[in-house]
Design a protein around this motif. Sequence first.
Motif, mmCIF file in Angstrom:
data_model
loop_
_atom_site.group_PDB
_atom_site.id
_atom_site.type_symbol
_atom_site.label_atom_id
_atom_site.label_comp_id
_atom_site.label_asym_id
_atom_site.label_seq_id
_atom_site.Cartn_x
_atom_site.Cartn_y
_atom_site.Cartn_z
ATOM 1 N N LYS A 150 0.785 -1.010 -0.088
ATOM 2 C CA LYS A 150 -0.185 0.030 0.005
ATOM 3 C C LYS A 150 0.667 1.161 0.044
ATOM 4 O O LYS A 150 0.548 2.355 -0.848
ATOM 5 C CB LYS A 150 -0.985 -0.113 1.212
ATOM 6 N N GLN A 151 1.913 1.360 0.670
ATOM 7 C CA GLN A 151 2.907 2.317 0.987
ATOM 8 C C GLN A 151 3.577 2.739 -0.528
ATOM 9 O O GLN A 151 3.736 3.703 -0.734
ATOM 10 C CB GLN A 151 3.752 2.062 2.037
ATOM 11 N N ILE A 152 3.853 1.461 -0.972
ATOM 12 C CA ILE A 152 4.593 1.774 -2.432
ATOM 13 C C ILE A 152 3.716 2.089 -3.346
ATOM 14 O O ILE A 152 4.065 3.008 -4.231
ATOM 15 C CB ILE A 152 4.990 0.381 -2.640
ATOM 16 N N ASN A 153 2.539 1.563 -3.317
ATOM 17 C CA ASN A 153 1.229 2.215 -4.354
ATOM 18 C C ASN A 153 1.037 3.471 -4.212
ATOM 19 O O ASN A 153 0.861 4.455 -5.035
ATOM 20 C CB ASN A 153 0.099 1.154 -4.331
ATOM 21 N N HIS A 154 1.118 3.975 -2.744
ATOM 22 C CA HIS A 154 0.843 5.426 -2.502
ATOM 23 C C HIS A 154 1.809 6.357 -2.977
ATOM 24 O O HIS A 154 1.456 7.280 -3.322
ATOM 25 C CB HIS A 154 0.620 5.380 -1.027
ATOM 26 N N TYR A 155 3.278 6.013 -2.947
ATOM 27 C CA TYR A 155 4.232 6.785 -3.382
ATOM 28 C C TYR A 155 4.392 6.696 -4.970
ATOM 29 O O TYR A 155 5.243 7.431 -5.447
ATOM 30 C CB TYR A 155 5.298 6.487 -2.600
ATOM 31 N N SER A 156 3.844 5.882 -5.660
ATOM 32 C CA SER A 156 4.162 5.444 -6.859
ATOM 33 C C SER A 156 3.474 6.480 -7.909
ATOM 34 O O SER A 156 2.271 7.071 -7.634
ATOM 35 C CB SER A 156 3.749 4.199 -7.104
#
Length: 156
Positions: A150-156
Amino acid sequence: MIVSVSFKANYRERNYAEMFVDIDKYINNHENAFVWKGTAYVSDIQKVLKRFLGEERTNRALSIFKMKYNIAPDYLMADARLVKFAENLLTGHIGTASAKILIESVTKEDKISLPEVLKILEESKENLIINKKLTETSNELKELSSQLKKQINHYS
């Protein structure tokens, strides 16, 4: 991943991790360490396995076993490897102590003593505790993985 790197594992966690990653080494050592003196017919062990695992799964497992150890398909007498293999197969369905007692019932060997029974039951209890802890850890890792995605997708 950040949490895993941030904390140092204790010796028990490292041992479990090593066993998980290099399971083949530990399984082979465990099979070779088993010593059994007695006699048993393959057909008797096969009947027990079929009762708990079903015919198809039992036949498949025994075929794999025979190929692994290069055993003739028509062998009649079980050896220590087959006895331990059958116990391991049953352990997943009925527990360690029950599997040992059940396989022992179709083999001709010395009777198991009370201290040995108690040791088997204690081992079974310890295995259940370890399995519970591993399940909890697995669930925690799944949750952390999900949060990381979720964090990776949020910052992508």
